[in-house]
Design a protein around this motif. Structure first.
Motif, PDB file in Angstrom:
ATOM      1  N   GLY A 308       0.787  -1.229   0.000  1.00 13.05           N
ATOM      2  CA  GLY A 308       0.000   0.000   0.000  1.00 13.05           C
ATOM      3  C   GLY A 308       0.812   1.269   0.000  1.00 13.05           C
ATOM      4  O   GLY A 308       0.238   2.357   0.129  1.00 13.05           O
ATOM      5  N   ASN A 309       2.143   1.176  -0.147  1.00 11.03           N
ATOM      6  CA  ASN A 309       2.961   2.392  -0.170  1.00 11.03           C
ATOM      7  C   ASN A 309       3.915   2.445  -1.351  1.00 11.03           C
ATOM      8  O   ASN A 309       4.930   3.121  -1.304  1.00 11.03           O
ATOM      9  N   VAL A 310       3.584   1.729  -2.432  1.00  8.14           N
ATOM     10  CA  VAL A 310       4.443   1.715  -3.623  1.00  8.14           C
ATOM     11  C   VAL A 310       3.618   2.047  -4.861  1.00  8.14           C
ATOM     12  O   VAL A 310       2.562   1.445  -5.100  1.00  8.14           O
ATOM     13  N   GLY A 311       4.108   3.004  -5.637  1.00  3.39           N
ATOM     14  CA  GLY A 311       3.482   3.382  -6.907  1.00  3.39           C
ATOM     15  C   GLY A 311       4.552   3.638  -7.948  1.00  3.39           C
ATOM     16  O   GLY A 311       5.626   3.053  -7.929  1.00  3.39           O
ATOM     17  N   PHE A 312       4.303   4.585  -8.860  1.00  4.14           N
ATOM     18  CA  PHE A 312       5.286   4.886  -9.908  1.00  4.14           C
ATOM     19  C   PHE A 312       4.905   6.143 -10.656  1.00  4.14           C
ATOM     20  O   PHE A 312       3.780   6.634 -10.562  1.00  4.14           O
ATOM     21  N   ARG A 313       5.863   6.696 -11.401  1.00  2.00           N
ATOM     22  CA  ARG A 313       5.585   7.728 -12.406  1.00  2.00           C
ATOM     23  C   ARG A 313       6.336   7.354 -13.671  1.00  2.00           C
ATOM     24  O   ARG A 313       7.215   6.498 -13.654  1.00  2.00           O
ATOM     25  N   THR A 314       5.998   7.980 -14.788  1.00  2.00           N
ATOM     26  CA  THR A 314       6.534   7.544 -16.080  1.00  2.00           C
ATOM     27  C   THR A 314       7.328   8.653 -16.759  1.00  2.00           C
ATOM     28  O   THR A 314       7.233   9.831 -16.404  1.00  2.00           O
ATOM     29  N   VAL A 315       8.105   8.253 -17.766  1.00  2.00           N
ATOM     30  CA  VAL A 315       8.875   9.205 -18.571  1.00  2.00           C
ATOM     31  C   VAL A 315       8.714   8.865 -20.048  1.00  2.00           C
ATOM     32  O   VAL A 315       8.336   7.759 -20.415  1.00  2.00           O
ATOM     33  N   ARG A 316       9.050   9.848 -20.883  1.00  2.00           N
ATOM     34  CA  ARG A 316       9.151   9.629 -22.319  1.00  2.00           C
ATOM     35  C   ARG A 316      10.413  10.310 -22.828  1.00  2.00           C
ATOM     36  O   ARG A 316      10.830  11.349 -22.317  1.00  2.00           O
ATOM     37  N   ASP A 317      11.011   9.690 -23.822  1.00  2.00           N
ATOM     38  CA  ASP A 317      12.199  10.304 -24.439  1.00  2.00           C
ATOM     39  C   ASP A 317      11.769  11.478 -25.296  1.00  2.00           C
ATOM     40  O   ASP A 317      10.746  11.434 -25.975  1.00  2.00           O
ATOM     41  N   THR A 318      12.581  12.524 -25.294  1.00  2.00           N
ATOM     42  CA  THR A 318      12.264  13.715 -26.096  1.00  2.00           C
ATOM     43  C   THR A 318      13.365  14.052 -27.083  1.00  2.00           C
ATOM     44  O   THR A 318      13.176  14.891 -27.948  1.00  2.00           O
ATOM     45  N   ALA A 319      14.528  13.440 -26.924  1.00  2.00           N
ATOM     46  CA  ALA A 319      15.649  13.760 -27.824  1.00  2.00           C
ATOM     47  C   ALA A 319      15.470  13.072 -29.166  1.00  2.00           C
ATOM     48  O   ALA A 319      14.872  12.009 -29.253  1.00  2.00           O
TER      49      ALA A 319
END
Length: 319
Positions: A308-319
């Protein structure tokens, strides 16, 4: 895993602490993975909320930490110069609403659902569930709860209708990777995560500076009081907080300290088989046992673990 995100080469392999997020080891608590209730759908406006990304140019920065609170066994140090390329990262952790939209679109069943259980902090449970739920010997404040899942964070009878804007929890590394594949994004490397979390500050302890509560103001959601028995909630929350709580850092990212641990793309150590690194700390972190809400801090868990205390966020390449 790139060498830039690795702990110092040549040393002993760091061992992640069990206190931060328990591993899914030992037996299963039962269940066959059938969804116990219908997964909810978020109200329309919330499906597109909190999807902002911050474009960062990349560059060199000093990664890691060696101050008095650094945890040598975690592989935080030595401080080293690291270069990352340009990328765009979520301003917020992925919310319950965003994850629900993913489930609606794909029918994805999380690993917690497949196993039939996930870990819940004991104090969040009614007495009956505390009594019947197995607990890890080393961390008895965690309970393995049947039916706990992203849409039932405290098990059967709980829900997310008042938490659409909170970070999704009870997701494994594999669940996070599946979300990214659907969305066309990826998980950040540890180097990218730390570069973004620092918000342009050089070697600051926290995303906003070196003082935990400047002027007495709480800037993150962590434990206050005596862990694990009494939380005074001085920061306003006992469990998760909405993803846009508190002021953002210098790059516009929210809650990169506390609230929920965030999965990264990287292995805990180059020789690890199933351990994945996590960053940021959570609402259960406290200076007495888990001072890992500092920007340089890190921990890990097995890729199939959820709590109950683990999540995430995401990234995308821009170069």
């Amino acid at each position: 895993m790139s060498c830039a995100a690795s702990p110092a080469a040549g040393g002993a392999q760091p061992t992640p602490p069990a206190c931060c997020a328990p591993a899914r080891s030992g037996g299963d608590t039962g269940e066959d993975g059938a969804r116990q209730t219908a997964a909810p759908s978020p109200p329309g406006p919330l499906r597109d909320a909190h999807r902002a990304r911050v474009a960062l140019p990349g560059g060199s920065f000093r990664m890691g930490g060696e101050d008095a609170d650094a945890n040598p066994g975690d592989g935080e140090g030595p401080v080293r110069e690291v270069t990352v390329g340009a990328f765009a990262i979520d301003a917020h952790a992925v919310t319950v609403a965003r994850f629900a939209a993913f489930v609606d679109a794909t029918g994805h069943r999380t690993e917690a659902e497949s196993f039939g259980w996930s870990y819940v902090f004991a104090s969040f449970l009614p007495g009956r569930l505390r009594r019947i739920s197995p607990r890890p010997e080393a961390t008895p404040w965690w309970c393995g709860v049947r039916g706990a899942a992203w849409y039932a964070p405290e098990g059967p009878g709980s829900g997310v209708e008042d938490r659409w804007d909170h970070p999704v929890t009870h997701v494994t590394w594999g669940d996070a990777a599946a979300f990214c594949a659907w969305e066309g994004s990826r998980l950040p490397t540890e180097a990218e995560w730390e570069y973004a979390a620092r918000g342009g500050l050089d070697q600051a302890r926290y995303p906003w500076g070196d003082e935990l509560t400047p002027g007495g103001e709480h800037r993150c959601n962590i434990w206050q009081g005596s862990f694990p028995f009494r939380n005074t909630r001085e920061d306003g929350y006992a469990g998760t907080a909405p993803v846009d709580t508190y002021a953002p850092n210098g790059f516009g990212l929210y809650n990169t300290a506390g609230n929920v641990w965030e999965w990264s793309a990287d292995r805990w150590h180059p020789d690890s088989t199933d351990l994945r690194a996590m960053r940021g700390g959570s609402y259960l972190c406290h200076e007495s046992y888990c001072n890992r809400y500092r920007v340089a801090a890190r921990t890990a868990n097995t890729a199939d673990s959820s709590s109950g205390n683990v999540g995430f966020r995401t990234v995308r390449d821009t170069a």
